[in-house]
Write a protein that holds these residues in place. Structure first.
Motif, PDB file in Angstrom:
ATOM      1  N   UNK A  50      40.349  50.440  39.409  1.00  0.00           N
ATOM      2  CA  UNK A  50      41.125  50.636  40.824  1.00  0.00           C
ATOM      3  C   UNK A  50      40.246  50.959  41.853  1.00  0.00           C
ATOM      4  N   UNK A  51      39.413  51.706  41.800  1.00  0.00           N
ATOM      5  CA  UNK A  51      38.370  52.190  42.699  1.00  0.00           C
ATOM      6  C   UNK A  51      37.602  50.991  43.402  1.00  0.00           C
ATOM      7  N   UNK A  52      36.970  50.231  42.143  1.00  0.00           N
ATOM      8  CA  UNK A  52      36.230  49.057  42.537  1.00  0.00           C
ATOM      9  C   UNK A  52      37.015  47.934  43.206  1.00  0.00           C
ATOM     10  N   UNK A  53      38.109  47.958  42.862  1.00  0.00           N
ATOM     11  CA  UNK A  53      39.171  46.853  43.749  1.00  0.00           C
ATOM     12  C   UNK A  53      39.320  47.129  45.054  1.00  0.00           C
ATOM     13  N   UNK A  54      39.635  48.247  45.059  1.00  0.00           N
ATOM     14  CA  UNK A  54      39.870  49.112  46.424  1.00  0.00           C
ATOM     15  C   UNK A  54      38.818  48.901  47.410  1.00  0.00           C
ATOM     16  N   UNK A  55      37.629  49.491  46.791  1.00  0.00           N
ATOM     17  CA  UNK A  55      36.368  49.749  47.894  1.00  0.00           C
ATOM     18  C   UNK A  55      35.611  48.484  47.921  1.00  0.00           C
ATOM     19  N   UNK A  56      35.665  47.704  47.013  1.00  0.00           N
ATOM     20  CA  UNK A  56      34.780  46.381  47.092  1.00  0.00           C
ATOM     21  C   UNK A  56      34.834  45.644  48.440  1.00  0.00           C
ATOM     22  N   UNK A  57      33.898  45.189  49.037  1.00  0.00           N
ATOM     23  CA  UNK A  57      33.912  44.632  50.205  1.00  0.00           C
ATOM     24  C   UNK A  57      34.387  43.412  50.156  1.00  0.00           C
ATOM     25  N   UNK A  58      34.202  42.604  49.015  1.00  0.00           N
ATOM     26  CA  UNK A  58      34.716  41.259  48.369  1.00  0.00           C
ATOM     27  C   UNK A  58      36.223  41.280  48.588  1.00  0.00           C
ATOM     28  N   UNK A  59      36.919  42.489  48.084  1.00  0.00           N
ATOM     29  CA  UNK A  59      38.358  42.284  48.162  1.00  0.00           C
ATOM     30  C   UNK A  59      38.825  42.094  49.814  1.00  0.00           C
ATOM     31  N   UNK A 270      51.748  37.760  54.953  1.00  0.00           N
ATOM     32  CA  UNK A 270      52.321  37.401  53.661  1.00  0.00           C
ATOM     33  C   UNK A 270      52.124  38.195  52.698  1.00  0.00           C
ATOM     34  N   UNK A 271      53.049  39.053  52.586  1.00  0.00           N
ATOM     35  CA  UNK A 271      52.619  40.151  51.564  1.00  0.00           C
ATOM     36  C   UNK A 271      52.569  39.941  50.144  1.00  0.00           C
ATOM     37  N   UNK A 272      53.364  38.698  49.698  1.00  0.00           N
ATOM     38  CA  UNK A 272      53.289  38.169  48.328  1.00  0.00           C
ATOM     39  C   UNK A 272      51.954  37.682  47.928  1.00  0.00           C
ATOM     40  N   UNK A 273      51.500  36.752  49.128  1.00  0.00           N
ATOM     41  CA  UNK A 273      50.321  36.232  48.892  1.00  0.00           C
ATOM     42  C   UNK A 273      48.996  37.283  48.590  1.00  0.00           C
ATOM     43  N   UNK A 274      48.890  37.904  49.877  1.00  0.00           N
ATOM     44  CA  UNK A 274      47.997  39.125  49.710  1.00  0.00           C
ATOM     45  C   UNK A 274      48.077  40.055  48.654  1.00  0.00           C
ATOM     46  N   UNK A 275      49.287  40.441  48.017  1.00  0.00           N
ATOM     47  CA  UNK A 275      49.282  41.487  47.136  1.00  0.00           C
ATOM     48  C   UNK A 275      48.969  40.558  45.795  1.00  0.00           C
ATOM     49  N   UNK A 276      49.113  39.117  45.726  1.00  0.00           N
ATOM     50  CA  UNK A 276      48.855  38.401  44.632  1.00  0.00           C
ATOM     51  C   UNK A 276      47.242  38.584  44.427  1.00  0.00           C
ATOM     52  N   UNK A 277      46.609  38.205  45.606  1.00  0.00           N
ATOM     53  CA  UNK A 277      45.205  38.499  45.667  1.00  0.00           C
ATOM     54  C   UNK A 277      44.669  39.640  45.265  1.00  0.00           C
ATOM     55  N   UNK A 278      45.129  40.828  45.649  1.00  0.00           N
ATOM     56  CA  UNK A 278      44.397  41.951  45.124  1.00  0.00           C
ATOM     57  C   UNK A 278      44.751  42.145  43.620  1.00  0.00           C
ATOM     58  N   UNK A 279      45.961  41.748  43.147  1.00  0.00           N
ATOM     59  CA  UNK A 279      46.195  42.008  41.790  1.00  0.00           C
ATOM     60  C   UNK A 279      44.939  40.928  40.806  1.00  0.00           C
ATOM     61  N   UNK A 280      44.930  39.641  41.398  1.00  0.00           N
ATOM     62  CA  UNK A 280      43.975  39.064  40.651  1.00  0.00           C
ATOM     63  C   UNK A 280      42.680  39.646  40.507  1.00  0.00           C
ATOM     64  N   UNK A 281      41.865  40.361  41.568  1.00  0.00           N
ATOM     65  CA  UNK A 281      41.020  40.773  41.490  1.00  0.00           C
ATOM     66  C   UNK A 281      40.873  42.113  40.710  1.00  0.00           C
ATOM     67  N   UNK A 282      42.070  42.861  40.665  1.00  0.00           N
ATOM     68  CA  UNK A 282      42.519  44.155  40.098  1.00  0.00           C
ATOM     69  C   UNK A 282      42.041  43.568  38.541  1.00  0.00           C
ATOM     70  N   UNK A 283      42.783  42.565  38.040  1.00  0.00           N
ATOM     71  CA  UNK A 283      42.886  41.920  36.802  1.00  0.00           C
ATOM     72  C   UNK A 283      41.279  41.770  36.230  1.00  0.00           C
TER      73      UNK A 283
END
Length: 403
Positions: A50-59, A270-283
């Motif tokens: 979780x922290x890596x996903x939220x804190x990573x500049x690439x996200x 576009x919340x669905x698109x942006x949420x999808x990207x964050x979820x992919x990076x979390x995965x």
């Protein structure tokens, strides 16, 4: 074998959810949760992911890049630029055969899910002088819309591939540009080179725009895309910064008022698109934290199977199952990051095979909307597409082998 079983269960659940029309973000988050549970409920691993996903500049780089992409799409569509370009191209080219390729190709440069429905009417109009079946028109629209998959710096799949593989976006584009050229050439040779007009037909004339106005539309349509390409590939700017500069310049050029700017900013969220990207990076981060990919990498090395073959097969199957570039990239590119970090050869193979899979996928939205528009047969439409994808696959393995 346990690692493979965990991955297979996880991927099966993701694919089932996607086929049931569950949003990409929710499907990927569920898959991440399943993998975490199967790997032992380790709270430290979950916290770290979780922290890596939220804190990573690439996200945030990819989130802001996609946000500005949606802003540009709004500007081009609502500014009448796309419509003006079509009318101008028809008059200037005076070739319906060229329009058959140009219109879907240009509109395909804009990342719009199911966007084939916008170019389908243009292909229908340009095809009138020729005796084309519904399947031929569908295949033409579908193929030329996707020739940019390997080079477009504002496509979600390309941005994700760069982030997940740790290969600079400019490097990916520079090494895969020849694939776009090849797709264009074989598409033209297969679909358009032998077309002959029916007797008694003439191309539709367009007199709605003068020459000066026509150049205006061409410049405004192609300019932002070319400028962004140059900034990313040659000046090595981050995609988010490049797209932000392009959108800001277009605000001034189009003289957008505050009301229009607010509408554009709201449209781009576009919340669905942006949420999808964050979820992919979390995965991806869950895959790394649980060590599942490392376990599979060790197993594959022990079996002495070529990484190029393994990655290619996984990418192709993932493309068929998900029907999206972000889908196959999310599933396969983390393997590249572990098996061979920064390997441009594996990235090319993965992207080409994954693209082939998504082009043949019954879950591909562009294919579905085009089939529905032209009332075409699914299998008859995909036969020529499959032939062209075989050429693309043979080419990429041949080129990478020579390297």
């Amino acid at each position: 074998m346990l690692a493979i079983l965990k991955i297979l269960i996880t991927l099966a659940i993701i694919v089932i959810l996607l086929n049931r029309k569950v949003k990409m973000g929710n499907a990927m988050l569920t898959g991440a949760g399943v993998l975490w549970i199967l790997s032992g409920f380790n709270l430290l691993q979950l916290q770290s992911a979780v922290l890596t996903t939220l804190n990573s500049p690439s996200t945030w780089e990819i989130v802001f890049a996609l946000y500005f992409v949606m802003c540009l799409e709004y500007q081009l569509r609502n500014g009448g630029i796309v419509d003006g370009l079509m009318a101008t191209a028809r008059r200037m080219l005076r070739s319906e055969r060229s329009l058959l390729a140009l219109m879907p190709a240009f509109l395909g440069f804009l990342p719009s899910l199911g966007g084939a429905i916008f170019s389908a009417p243009l292909v229908e109009s340009a095809s009138k002088p020729y005796q084309l079946t519904a399947e031929a028109k569908t295949a033409i629209n579908y193929w030329f819309r996707h020739i940019w998959e390997f080079t477009n710096p504002i496509f979600t799949g390309m941005l994700l591939a760069s982030q997940l593989s740790s290969i600079p976006l400019s490097t990916l584009i520079a090494n895969m540009a020849w694939l776009t050229a090849l797709a264009t050439i074989i598409g033209w040779l297969f679909f358009l080179s032998t077309l002959k007009k029916q007797q008694g037909t003439t191309a539709a004339a367009d007199t709605t725009h003068d020459t000066g106005r026509g150049y205006y539309y061409v410049t405004l349509a192609a300019g932002p895309i070319l400028v962004n390409f140059v900034l990313v590939v040659f000046f090595k700017l981050a995609a988010s910064i490049s797209m932000g500069l392009v959108v800001a310049a277009m605000v001034l050029i189009l003289r957008q008022n505050l009301t229009d700017i607010r509408a554009m900013l709201a449209h781009a969220l576009d919340r669905k698109l942006l949420w999808g990207i964050v979820a992919i990076l979390f995965f991806q981060n869950i895959l790394r934290q649980t060590g599942a990919i490392e376990d599979i990498a060790v197993l594959l090395n022990n079996l002495a199977i070529s990484n190029a073959i393994v990655i290619g097969v996984i990418a192709f199957i993932s493309g068929i199952l998900t029907g999206t570039s972000q889908g196959f990239v999310a599933i396969t590119f983390p393997f590249i990051a572990v098996l061979s970090p920064g390997d441009i050869t594996l990235a090319m193979i993965c992207f080409t095979l994954g693209t082939a899979g998504q082009m043949l996928s019954p879950a591909h939205l562009c294919l579905l909307v085009t089939l529905d528009y032209f009332k075409a047969d699914f299998l008859k439409t995909l036969r020529p597409i499959a032939c062209l994808e075989i050429v693309m696959i043979i080419a990429v393995y041949a080129v990478t082998t020579l390297h």
